[in-house]
Write a protein that holds these residues in place. Structure first.
Motif, PDB file in Angstrom:
ATOM      1  N   ILE A   6       0.824  -1.208   0.000  1.00 52.84           N
ATOM      2  CA  ILE A   6       0.000   0.000   0.000  1.00 52.84           C
ATOM      3  C   ILE A   6       0.860   1.261   0.000  1.00 52.84           C
ATOM      4  O   ILE A   6       0.436   2.327  -0.449  1.00 52.84           O
ATOM      5  CB  ILE A   6      -0.957   0.002   1.217  1.00 52.84           C
ATOM      6  CG1 ILE A   6      -2.047   1.064   1.053  1.00 52.84           C
ATOM      7  CG2 ILE A   6      -0.192   0.213   2.509  1.00 52.84           C
ATOM      8  CD1 ILE A   6      -2.959   0.835  -0.114  1.00 52.84           C
ATOM      9  N   ARG A 150      -7.349   0.496   3.891  1.00 55.57           N
ATOM     10  CA  ARG A 150      -6.469  -0.659   3.823  1.00 55.57           C
ATOM     11  C   ARG A 150      -5.689  -0.867   5.117  1.00 55.57           C
ATOM     12  O   ARG A 150      -5.424  -2.010   5.509  1.00 55.57           O
ATOM     13  CB  ARG A 150      -5.490  -0.513   2.652  1.00 55.57           C
ATOM     14  CG  ARG A 150      -6.142  -0.553   1.278  1.00 55.57           C
ATOM     15  CD  ARG A 150      -6.610  -1.951   0.926  1.00 55.57           C
ATOM     16  NE  ARG A 150      -5.500  -2.900   0.901  1.00 55.57           N
ATOM     17  CZ  ARG A 150      -4.689  -3.060  -0.150  1.00 55.57           C
ATOM     18  NH1 ARG A 150      -4.871  -2.340  -1.249  1.00 55.57           N
ATOM     19  NH2 ARG A 150      -3.715  -3.942  -0.101  1.00 55.57           N
ATOM     20  N   ASN A 266      -3.885  -8.523   0.405  1.00 59.87           N
ATOM     21  CA  ASN A 266      -5.179  -8.564   1.073  1.00 59.87           C
ATOM     22  C   ASN A 266      -5.066  -8.271   2.563  1.00 59.87           C
ATOM     23  O   ASN A 266      -6.055  -8.257   3.277  1.00 59.87           O
ATOM     24  CB  ASN A 266      -5.830  -9.951   0.881  1.00 59.87           C
ATOM     25  CG  ASN A 266      -6.141 -10.209  -0.567  1.00 59.87           C
ATOM     26  OD1 ASN A 266      -6.618  -9.331  -1.268  1.00 59.87           O
ATOM     27  ND2 ASN A 266      -5.858 -11.422  -1.031  1.00 59.87           N
ATOM     28  N   TYR A 268      -3.681  -5.850   5.919  1.00 57.05           N
ATOM     29  CA  TYR A 268      -3.459  -4.456   6.231  1.00 57.05           C
ATOM     30  C   TYR A 268      -1.993  -4.145   6.055  1.00 57.05           C
ATOM     31  O   TYR A 268      -1.123  -4.871   6.521  1.00 57.05           O
ATOM     32  CB  TYR A 268      -3.847  -4.163   7.682  1.00 57.05           C
ATOM     33  CG  TYR A 268      -5.325  -4.019   7.888  1.00 57.05           C
ATOM     34  CD1 TYR A 268      -5.905  -4.317   9.112  1.00 57.05           C
ATOM     35  CD2 TYR A 268      -6.142  -3.545   6.859  1.00 57.05           C
ATOM     36  CE1 TYR A 268      -7.267  -4.169   9.309  1.00 57.05           C
ATOM     37  CE2 TYR A 268      -7.493  -3.407   7.056  1.00 57.05           C
ATOM     38  CZ  TYR A 268      -8.055  -3.719   8.269  1.00 57.05           C
ATOM     39  OH  TYR A 268      -9.397  -3.556   8.455  1.00 57.05           O
TER      40      TYR A 268
END
Length: 273
Positions: A6, A150, A266, A268
């Motif tokens: 992310i 996320r 998928n 965090y």
């Protein structure tokens, strides 16, 4: 692989914000300054990782210092490159120096900015650089919202903005001002950028949810006091710097597992501004 983490999205968004700011706002930011900050952040991260790595693994993730350098470039201005070098070096060094256990408690970019403001003669921050155009706010909320979804840190942003908005609403009502003044004070691009991309750094904020909520509310209260009683336009950055050490206390009071990096798309993930 690119965009499996992310933080890759945050690097993209912060880079786009820099391009957007330079292209649509009257910024006094030179590309050479950005390159200086990025190079200093990466070099400092590598050197300190090498110097403190007792197991001699020397693993350096460039995402963290890159995000820190982009955050500094977005917020800090200076007349000389040496000031930006100093800010970037202090930002990265704070992660290695100000730690409790294995966790640093100062936001690196915030520490670098405050260090430059205090210890150099030519550094400044322009909180009004984004103006109050509504579409900037929507852009920040949209991109920041995706990242916060996320990493699971909406509670921190909600607590900060909610409590700060409540304090400003009470003040606005007490002074009998029109509500357009109230919205004008809240719809600041820099305030939203701070709330969505800086105050939510899960590697330096309290681990527990109750700790994060109280911590964010404290930052909102100090921001409100500094802005309205001391007329400090950079109040949010000073408030975060002042409250950051409380992370240690809150982690002791409310035990919770520390946020960890994950390689799964998928899971965090996190960022470290």
């Amino acid at each position: 692989m690119l965009f499996k983490d992310i933080r890759d999205y945050q690097i993209l968004y912060l880079s786009l914000f820099l391009v957007l700011g330079i292209g649509t706002r009257d910024w006094t930011l030179k590309p050479s300054m950005i390159l200086v900050v990025i190079a200093t952040s990466l070099a400092t991260q590598w050197f300190l990782t090498f110097a403190t790595d007792t197991e001699h693994e020397h693993k350096t993730n460039i995402r963290s210092p890159l995000i820190t350098s982009l955050g500094i470039s977005l917020l800090l201005r200076a007349d000389y490159p040496t000031t930006m070098i100093f800010a970037a070096a202090m930002a990265i060094a704070s992660k290695f120096v100000f730690k409790f256990g294995d966790k640093h408690f100062f936001n690196p970019a915030n520490f670098g900015i405050i260090s430059a403001l205090v210890l150099t003669p030519d550094a400044w921050v322009s909180p009004g650089q984004w103006g109050e155009d509504w579409w900037y706010g929507m852009l920040f909320i949209g991109t920041g919202g995706m990242i916060l979804h996320r990493i699971g840190r909406w509670d921190t942003t909600a607590a900060f903005l909610g409590f700060y908005a409540l304090l400003e609403a009470v003040r606005n009502f007490w002074l009998s001002w029109t509500w357009d003044v109230y919205w004008h004070r809240l719809m600041s691009g820099s305030l939203l950028l701070f709330a969505l991309f800086m105050v939510t750094d899960p590697r330096s904020i309290p681990n527990s949810r109750i700790g994060r909520v109280i911590w964010a509310a404290c930052i909102a209260l100090v921001t409100f006091i500094l802005r309205n009683n001391f007329y400090l336009p950079t109040a949010v950055f000073w408030a975060l710097f002042a409250i950051a050490p409380l992370t240690v206390l809150f982690d002791i009071l409310w035990k919770a597992s520390r946020f960890k990096w994950s390689k799964s798309v998928n899971s965090y993930l996190t960022f470290d501004l």
